[in-house]
Each structure stands twice: as structure tokens, then as C-alpha cells.
Enzyme design. Structure first.
Site, PDB file in Angstrom:
ATOM      1  N   VAL A  15      36.803  -1.695  27.521  1.00  0.00           N
ATOM      2  CA  VAL A  15      37.349  -2.614  26.521  1.00  0.00           C
ATOM      3  C   VAL A  15      38.241  -3.675  27.156  1.00  0.00           C
ATOM      4  O   VAL A  15      38.094  -4.872  26.895  1.00  0.00           O
ATOM      5  CB  VAL A  15      38.168  -1.824  25.478  1.00  0.00           C
ATOM      6  N   THR A  91      42.894   6.365  25.554  1.00  0.00           N
ATOM      7  CA  THR A  91      43.641   7.227  24.635  1.00  0.00           C
ATOM      8  C   THR A  91      42.745   8.418  24.275  1.00  0.00           C
ATOM      9  O   THR A  91      42.307   8.549  23.126  1.00  0.00           O
ATOM     10  CB  THR A  91      44.011   6.458  23.346  1.00  0.00           C
ATOM     11  N   SER A 130      44.061  -0.792  22.512  1.00  0.00           N
ATOM     12  CA  SER A 130      43.517   0.571  22.488  1.00  0.00           C
ATOM     13  C   SER A 130      43.508   1.066  21.051  1.00  0.00           C
ATOM     14  O   SER A 130      44.278   0.594  20.215  1.00  0.00           O
ATOM     15  CB  SER A 130      44.410   1.524  23.292  1.00  0.00           C
ATOM     16  N   CYS A 275      34.227   7.190  21.799  1.00  0.00           N
ATOM     17  CA  CYS A 275      35.163   6.924  20.697  1.00  0.00           C
ATOM     18  C   CYS A 275      34.904   7.626  19.372  1.00  0.00           C
ATOM     19  O   CYS A 275      35.855   8.075  18.741  1.00  0.00           O
ATOM     20  CB  CYS A 275      35.260   5.425  20.485  1.00  0.00           C
ATOM     21  N   LYS A 278      36.273  11.250  19.257  1.00  0.00           N
ATOM     22  CA  LYS A 278      37.718  11.203  19.519  1.00  0.00           C
ATOM     23  C   LYS A 278      38.461  10.608  18.331  1.00  0.00           C
ATOM     24  O   LYS A 278      39.488  11.144  17.900  1.00  0.00           O
ATOM     25  CB  LYS A 278      37.944  10.373  20.785  1.00  0.00           C
ATOM     26  N   ARG A 345      29.774   8.824  28.519  1.00  0.00           N
ATOM     27  CA  ARG A 345      30.841   9.631  27.919  1.00  0.00           C
ATOM     28  C   ARG A 345      30.380  10.189  26.571  1.00  0.00           C
ATOM     29  O   ARG A 345      29.892   9.459  25.731  1.00  0.00           O
ATOM     30  CB  ARG A 345      32.112   8.791  27.768  1.00  0.00           C
TER      31      ARG A 345
HETATM   32  P1  NAD Z   1      38.453   3.316  29.945  1.00  0.00           P
HETATM   33  O1  NAD Z   1      38.788   4.697  30.349  1.00  0.00           O
HETATM   34  O2  NAD Z   1      37.144   2.724  30.328  1.00  0.00           O
HETATM   35  O3  NAD Z   1      39.573   2.300  30.492  1.00  0.00           O
HETATM   36  C1  NAD Z   1      40.930   2.541  30.441  1.00  0.00           C
HETATM   37  C2  NAD Z   1      41.552   2.087  31.766  1.00  0.00           C
HETATM   38  O4  NAD Z   1      42.969   2.143  31.650  1.00  0.00           O
HETATM   39  C3  NAD Z   1      41.183   2.965  32.956  1.00  0.00           C
HETATM   40  O5  NAD Z   1      40.551   2.178  33.942  1.00  0.00           O
HETATM   41  C4  NAD Z   1      42.534   3.521  33.435  1.00  0.00           C
HETATM   42  O6  NAD Z   1      42.614   3.659  34.846  1.00  0.00           O
HETATM   43  C5  NAD Z   1      43.492   2.452  32.941  1.00  0.00           C
HETATM   44  N1  NAD Z   1      44.876   2.916  32.812  1.00  0.00           N
HETATM   45  C6  NAD Z   1      45.349   4.070  32.295  1.00  0.00           C
HETATM   46  N2  NAD Z   1      46.705   4.086  32.361  1.00  0.00           N
HETATM   47  C7  NAD Z   1      47.089   2.926  32.928  1.00  0.00           C
HETATM   48  C8  NAD Z   1      48.351   2.356  33.263  1.00  0.00           C
HETATM   49  N3  NAD Z   1      49.500   3.009  32.987  1.00  0.00           N
HETATM   50  N4  NAD Z   1      48.378   1.149  33.848  1.00  0.00           N
HETATM   51  C9  NAD Z   1      47.237   0.479  34.116  1.00  0.00           C
HETATM   52  N5  NAD Z   1      45.998   0.959  33.823  1.00  0.00           N
HETATM   53  C10 NAD Z   1      45.924   2.165  33.225  1.00  0.00           C
HETATM   54  O7  NAD Z   1      38.625   3.255  28.360  1.00  0.00           O
HETATM   55  P2  NAD Z   1      37.945   2.223  27.345  1.00  0.00           P
HETATM   56  O8  NAD Z   1      36.596   2.694  26.954  1.00  0.00           O
HETATM   57  O9  NAD Z   1      38.114   0.841  27.861  1.00  0.00           O
HETATM   58  O10 NAD Z   1      38.881   2.434  26.069  1.00  0.00           O
HETATM   59  C11 NAD Z   1      40.208   1.991  26.065  1.00  0.00           C
HETATM   60  C12 NAD Z   1      40.738   2.029  24.643  1.00  0.00           C
HETATM   61  O11 NAD Z   1      39.965   1.137  23.833  1.00  0.00           O
HETATM   62  C13 NAD Z   1      40.638   3.385  23.960  1.00  0.00           C
HETATM   63  O12 NAD Z   1      41.748   3.547  23.110  1.00  0.00           O
HETATM   64  C14 NAD Z   1      39.376   3.272  23.136  1.00  0.00           C
HETATM   65  O13 NAD Z   1      39.410   4.105  21.993  1.00  0.00           O
HETATM   66  C15 NAD Z   1      39.403   1.831  22.713  1.00  0.00           C
HETATM   67  N6  NAD Z   1      38.097   1.243  22.417  1.00  0.00           N
HETATM   68  C16 NAD Z   1      37.031   1.483  23.224  1.00  0.00           C
HETATM   69  C17 NAD Z   1      35.795   0.879  22.961  1.00  0.00           C
HETATM   70  C18 NAD Z   1      34.593   1.099  23.847  1.00  0.00           C
HETATM   71  O14 NAD Z   1      33.524   0.590  23.515  1.00  0.00           O
HETATM   72  N7  NAD Z   1      34.683   1.797  24.968  1.00  0.00           N
HETATM   73  C19 NAD Z   1      35.678  -0.001  21.859  1.00  0.00           C
HETATM   74  C20 NAD Z   1      36.803  -0.226  21.067  1.00  0.00           C
HETATM   75  C21 NAD Z   1      38.009   0.397  21.358  1.00  0.00           C
HETATM   76  C1  UGA Z   2      31.325   2.150  18.387  1.00  0.00           C
HETATM   77  C2  UGA Z   2      31.479   1.133  17.236  1.00  0.00           C
HETATM   78  O1  UGA Z   2      30.179   0.677  16.862  1.00  0.00           O
HETATM   79  C3  UGA Z   2      32.340  -0.055  17.659  1.00  0.00           C
HETATM   80  O2  UGA Z   2      32.550  -0.906  16.545  1.00  0.00           O
HETATM   81  C4  UGA Z   2      33.687   0.462  18.173  1.00  0.00           C
HETATM   82  O3  UGA Z   2      34.482  -0.611  18.627  1.00  0.00           O
HETATM   83  C5  UGA Z   2      33.455   1.427  19.306  1.00  0.00           C
HETATM   84  O4  UGA Z   2      32.612   2.533  18.837  1.00  0.00           O
HETATM   85  C6  UGA Z   2      34.704   2.072  19.824  1.00  0.00           C
HETATM   86  O5  UGA Z   2      35.701   2.124  19.146  1.00  0.00           O
HETATM   87  O6  UGA Z   2      34.591   2.569  20.939  1.00  0.00           O
HETATM   88  P1  UGA Z   2      29.813   2.330  20.567  1.00  0.00           P
HETATM   89  O7  UGA Z   2      30.263   3.746  20.561  1.00  0.00           O
HETATM   90  O8  UGA Z   2      29.944   1.552  21.814  1.00  0.00           O
HETATM   91  O9  UGA Z   2      30.614   1.499  19.437  1.00  0.00           O
HETATM   92  O10 UGA Z   2      28.274   2.248  20.128  1.00  0.00           O
HETATM   93  P2  UGA Z   2      27.517   2.401  18.734  1.00  0.00           P
HETATM   94  O11 UGA Z   2      26.473   1.371  18.681  1.00  0.00           O
HETATM   95  O12 UGA Z   2      28.433   2.486  17.593  1.00  0.00           O
HETATM   96  O13 UGA Z   2      26.783   3.800  18.891  1.00  0.00           O
HETATM   97  C7  UGA Z   2      27.500   5.019  18.906  1.00  0.00           C
HETATM   98  C8  UGA Z   2      26.531   6.179  18.927  1.00  0.00           C
HETATM   99  O14 UGA Z   2      25.867   6.312  17.674  1.00  0.00           O
HETATM  100  C9  UGA Z   2      25.431   6.048  19.992  1.00  0.00           C
HETATM  101  O15 UGA Z   2      25.228   7.288  20.604  1.00  0.00           O
HETATM  102  C10 UGA Z   2      24.225   5.630  19.186  1.00  0.00           C
HETATM  103  O16 UGA Z   2      23.011   6.009  19.773  1.00  0.00           O
HETATM  104  C11 UGA Z   2      24.462   6.390  17.885  1.00  0.00           C
HETATM  105  N1  UGA Z   2      23.781   5.776  16.729  1.00  0.00           N
HETATM  106  C12 UGA Z   2      24.152   4.552  16.275  1.00  0.00           C
HETATM  107  C13 UGA Z   2      22.776   6.488  16.077  1.00  0.00           C
HETATM  108  O17 UGA Z   2      22.430   7.627  16.467  1.00  0.00           O
HETATM  109  N2  UGA Z   2      22.171   5.918  14.988  1.00  0.00           N
HETATM  110  C14 UGA Z   2      22.501   4.694  14.522  1.00  0.00           C
HETATM  111  O18 UGA Z   2      21.896   4.237  13.527  1.00  0.00           O
HETATM  112  C15 UGA Z   2      23.524   3.986  15.185  1.00  0.00           C
END
Ligand code: NAD
Ligand code: UGA
Length: 458
Positions: A15, A91, A130, A275, A278, A345
Site C-alpha cells: 500500500v 497492522t 494503514s 486484509c 484480518k 498472503r
Molecule cells: P506490508 O507488510 O506490505 O508493508 C508494510 C511495511 O511497513 C513493511 O515493509 C514493513 O517493513 C514496514 N514497517 C513496519 N514498521 C515500520 C516502521 N516502524 N518504520 C518504517 N517501516 C515500517 O503491508 P501492506 O499490505 O502494505 O499493508 C499496510 C497497511 O495497509 C495495512 O494496515 C493494511 O491493512 C492496509 N491496506 C492494505 C492493502 C493491500 O492491498 N495490501 C489495501 C488497503 C489497505
Molecule cells: C481488498 C479490497 O477489494 C480492497 O478494496 C481493499 O483496499 C483491500 O482488500 C485491502 O484492504 O487490503 P484485495 O484483497 O487486494 O483487495 O483483492 P480483492 O480483489 O478484494 O480479492 C480478495 C479475495 O477475494 C481474492 O482472493 C479473490 O480471489 C477473492 N474474490 C474476489 C472471490 O473469490 N470472488 C469474487 O467475486 C471477488
């Protein structure tokens, strides 16, 4: 060059990096820096081989990196220089102590808050990007206001709604950008500064504002609603299999109702990703904390159905292959939790592969982007696993194919060629309903989709 503002993203993950990259590309007059405590991650962001695969991201990084986009490990120095800080650290679900297995682990986030306090010679806007439990901004404010002097911090909530695999498009053309703030004169002024950044490329009607707690909660609820749709359709897929209905037809008919809508109704082996589970567990924990056990149970069932769907898939593989998998070779097609990402993940493929290995099957895993993550996920496994990127080589000599990820490339494979290279009778378990089942059956496979009658010769 003199930049108008210094923007900092803390956390260079899935993100933090893409969202800061987008700000850099849309605001060339701002300096955008992304920091992380993980030096390998930062080195990779500074290299030709980015640590995250996202279609379209590499091109934007190439255009902005070294101009107004920088990646660094010097967290403290970059905090000092920044005007606006986006906190994008992980988180995850807590694995220890009170709330283990449910509540969000806020240690990374709190460490960041303290680092900001210790290294800020000037006032700053701190943005929660986050996903966090409701009222985290209050804790953030309390930590940040514990310092001495005139330095002030305005905490905003700006949750990120991008999905992996489509992050660039989602960031460039978001359905909405949500900005929550305190509704005080200072809070509103900070909110305006953040609105001004997004207004560079997001139409004003899509930038919505709210109070800070609503913004925090909306993010958890949006993910819970999306996951709930997936569990709803998956629960009905189980009924379809019993009653000779077809889940694709049912989902299509139901989704044509404009009040329901067609998206997120694809049945499969269940949702993965870092996500959904979680965030729902976090919501469940909050409901129990606030004395709402019925609400907590309702949302927890979304996760239970997701687990049930994976168990059903395994049970079907075992039963269809004559109740023994010992010594049989299963080709797992796809390990990423969804297409167009290397992220594994919480991928259902992890759980399903472990169950196959527990039955003493030999597993050959294929995926165009996720093989190195798959090897890390399964590093503790003792069973026989091979990692083979080429799907034709992976399938050769196998008894069954199990489609785990909806990669477009799997729709277009030559299944006749694959069939000829496999042990007979050959099976396909299409955990994503992406193949042409009739054609595969005509080639000779026994085909087991999700939520549709199986096509078998027995
Ligand atoms: P991630 O694990 O890929 O990235 C988090 C990064 O933060 C890691 O590289 C870690 O080393 C770094 N970090 C941790 N503590 C730190 C510190 N004190 N200083 C500097 N860097 C530090 O996680 P992510 O998937 O990017 O998710 C981050 C947040 O965004 C989460 O709360 C998640 O729920 C939210 N989010 C994720 C997605 C997604 O698609 N992955 C979408 C929307 C929201
Ligand atoms: C999801 C949300 O779509 C985002 O809006 C949000 O920001 C993000 O979580 C987050 O907070 O991390 P993401 O997990 O990246 O995004 O991907 P999705 O497209 O939502 O798919 C999630 C899971 O659901 C995948 O395993 C996908 O295969 C599954 N899925 C999705 C299904 O099995 N059926 C569907 O119709 C749609």
C-alpha cells in the site's frame, strides 16, 4: 529543485509504495519519500526488480524515481524533513496476549507514532493510511501530544481502498477518496491540505470527508461487505452442488438486480489476501469489546464460511480421487491469492496445499509471479513439493490439476496437450471456475468445478 512540500510515506509495502508513487506522479512539485525499516525492501524499490508486482507500476516508478520520488531507510531524518506523513505500516492480526487471533497488532504503528514525536522539529499532518481499529487516531493523538513545546500534530484518517493486481488503476481512478478529520478549525484546515493533494487528479465529487471515527470504521466495513459477498456466493455454491443448479447462472441472475450488482459474486475456493480475514476479525473483536456479541457472530460467520469453502474443496478432491491421494501427483495451478499479483498472503492455496501434503500427495506448484513467496510459505513442509513455472512442465505426469488462482493465462492453455501428458484418469478441480469445463470434459478430463454439476465419466 525547490519542492513545495515534503510528503513522507512510512512503510514501503503493497500500500505505502504504490500510493506514494501515485502522489509523486501527480504532484511533481512535491517531494515524495518512502521509508521502511526493511533495507532489502528499500534496495529493491531502488533497483530494476521492484519488490511488488503490480501491472503498470514499474513504468510510473521509472518516470518519477530520482526526480521527486525517493526510497530511503533513514526513517528519522525523513520524518524531520516532512510536512505530511502517511503512515502505511502493517497492522497484522495479533498473535499473542489479549485479543490474540482477532485484534490488530498495533506495535509497528505505535513505534511509528513515537518515532514521529521524537523526530519532529516542526508541526506536521499525520495521516493514517494503514487499516486500523476505530479510535486509533485518538491513541495516535495522545502519543503525539505528549511532547513538550509548541509543535502540533493533526491526525487524519485516509484509508486506502485499492486492491492488489489493479492498484495503479484503483489509485488513479478511485471510486472515492475518504478523508476523516477532527471537526475543529485545525482539523478542518488539515483536511483541506489533504483534499488539495487528491484534487490534483481525483474529481471533487469523489473526494469525500467525514469525522475521523467514521473514516476509520468505513474501511473495516467496506472490506467486511466485500468479503461477505464472496462468502454469500460461496455458501450458495455448496447448495448448487447438491441441487444441480449452476452458481454462475444463479450469481448472474441475482447480480442483474441493480440493487445487488454483479461484482464480487464469483464463487471459488474462498477469499485470500492479507486484509479481508484480518479486518473482519478486527471488526469482530471490536464488536465484542463494545458488548455486541450478536453483531460479532454475524460477521465472524463470513470467515467461517470461507474456511468451510476450502475444506469442502479438499474433501471433494479426496473423495473424487477414490479417497486416497497418497503418492499421487497434484499440479497446483496458481499460488497467488488472486491474479496479477505475486502476493500469497492468506492465499487459499497455502491451506489447500498443506492439506494435500497431509494426504501424502506430491504437489507441483506453478505460478507466473508467486513461486518465491510460495516456497517461503511452505518452507516448513516435509512433503514432496516442486516449483515449476511452466504450467505444461508442471502438469506433465500429474494425476490432477487444481486451479487455485484466476490467472488469465490458465484460461488459454492447451488442455489437450496437458491431458496427453498426464496420468489417466485425469482430473481437473477448477477452484476458480475459469476453464471451459465442457471442452475439458470432451478432451477426456473428469472436471469438478465449484457450485456446478461435475462432468465425470464414472
Ligand atoms: P506490508 O507488510 O506490505 O508493508 C508494510 C511495511 O511497513 C513493511 O515493509 C514493513 O517493513 C514496514 N514497517 C513496519 N514498521 C515500520 C516502521 N516502524 N518504520 C518504517 N517501516 C515500517 O503491508 P501492506 O499490505 O502494505 O499493508 C499496510 C497497511 O495497509 C495495512 O494496515 C493494511 O491493512 C492496509 N491496506 C492494505 C492493502 C493491500 O492491498 N495490501 C489495501 C488497503 C489497505
Ligand atoms: C481488498 C479490497 O477489494 C480492497 O478494496 C481493499 O483496499 C483491500 O482488500 C485491502 O484492504 O487490503 P484485495 O484483497 O487486494 O483487495 O483483492 P480483492 O480483489 O478484494 O480479492 C480478495 C479475495 O477475494 C481474492 O482472493 C479473490 O480471489 C477473492 N474474490 C474476489 C472471490 O473469490 N470472488 C469474487 O467475486 C471477488
Amino acid at each position: 529543485m525547490e519542492f513545495k512540500k515534503n510528503i513522507l510515506g512510512i512503510g514501503a509495502g503493497y500500500v505505502g509504495a504504490p500510493s506514494m508513487v501515485m502522489i509523486a506522479s501527480k504532484c511533481p512539485d512535491y517531494k515524495v519519500t518512502v521509508v521502511d525499516i526493511n533495507p532489502q525492501r528499500i534496495a529493491a524499490w531502488n533497483s530494476e526488480e521492484l519488490p511488488v508486482y503490480e501491472p503498470g507500476l514499474e513504468e510510473i516508478v521509472r518516470k518519477t524515481r530520482g526526480k521527486n520520488l525517493f526510497f530511503s531507510t533513514d526513517v528519522e531524518e525523513e520524518i524531520r524533513k516532512s510536512d505530511i506523513i502517511f503512515v502505511c505500516v502493517n497492522t497484522p492480526t495479533k498473535t499473542f496476549g489479549a485479543g490474540a487471533g482477532m485484534a490488530a497488532d498495533l506495535q509497528y504503528w505505535e513505534k511509528t507514532a513515537r518515532q514521529i514525536l521524537e523526530n519532529s522539529p516542526s508541526s506536521k499532518i499525520v495521516v493514517e493510511k494503514s487499516t486500523l481499529p476505530i479510535k486509533t487516531a485518538q491513541a495516535m493523538e495522545r502519543i503525539l501530544s505528549s511532547g513538550k513545546g509548541d509543535i502540533t500534530f493533526d491526525v487524519l484518517s485516509n484509508p486506502e481502498f485499492m486492491a492488489e493486481g489493479t492498484a495503479v488503476n484503483d489509485l488513479e481512478y478511485p471510486d472515492r477518496v475518504l478523508i476523516g478529520s477532527r471537526e475543529t478549525p485545525r482539523g478542518l484546515a488539515a483536511r483541506r491540505q489533504l483534499v488539495d493533494i487528491y484534487a490534483r487528479w481525483v474529481p471533487s465529487e469523489k473526494i469525500i470527508t467525514s469525522n475521523i471515527w467514521s473514516a476509520e470504521l468505513s474501511k473495516l466495513v467496506a472490506n467486511a461487505f466485500l468479503a461477505q459477498r464472496v462468502s454469500s456466493v460461496n455458501s450458495i455454491s455448496a447448495l448448487c452442488e447438491k441441487a444441480d443448479a449452476d452458481i454462475s447462472e444463479v450469481a448472474y441472475a441475482v447480480g442483474m438486480d441493480s440493487r445487488i450488482g454483479a461484482k464480487f459474486l464469483k464463487a471459488g475456493i474462498g477469499f485470500g489476501g492479507s486484509c479481508f480475514k484480518k479486518d473482519i476479525l478486527n471488526l469482530v473483536y471490536l464488536c465484542r469489546f463494545y458488548g455486541l456479541p450478536e453483531v460479532a457472530d454475524y460477521w465472524e460467520s463470513v470467515v467461517r464460511i470461507n474456511e468451510y469453502q476450502q475444506d469442502r474443496f479438499i474433501a471433494n478432491v479426496l473423495q473424487s480421487m477414490f479417497n486416497t491421494l497418497a503418492g499421487k501427483k497434484i499440479c497446483v495451478l496458481g499460488f497467488a491469492f488472486k491474479a496479477d499479483t505475486g502476493d500469497t498472503r492468506e492465499s487459499p492455496a497455502i491451506y489447500i496445499t498443506r492439506k494435500l501434503l497431509a494426504e501424502h500427495a506430491e504437489v507441483v506448484i506453478s505460478d507466473p509471479k508467486a513461486l518465491s513467496n510460495a516456497a517461503l510459505d511452505l518452507a516448513d513442509e516435509k512433503g514432496t513439493i516442486r516449483y515449476v513455472e511452466d504450467p505444461y512442465k508442471a502438469a506433465a505426469g500429474c494425476h490432477a490439476l487444481a486451479v487455485m488462482t484466476d490467472w488469465e493465462l490458465y484460461r488459454r492453455l492447451d488442455y489437450r496437450k496437458i491431458y496427453e501428458s498426464m496420468v489417466k484418469p485425469a482430473f481437473i478441480f477448477d477452484g476458480r471456475n475459469i476453464l471451459d469445463h465442457r471442452q475439458c470434459f470432451d478432451i477426456g478430463f473428469n472436471v469438478f468445478p465449484i457450485g456446478k454439476p461435475a462432468l465425470t465419466r464414472f
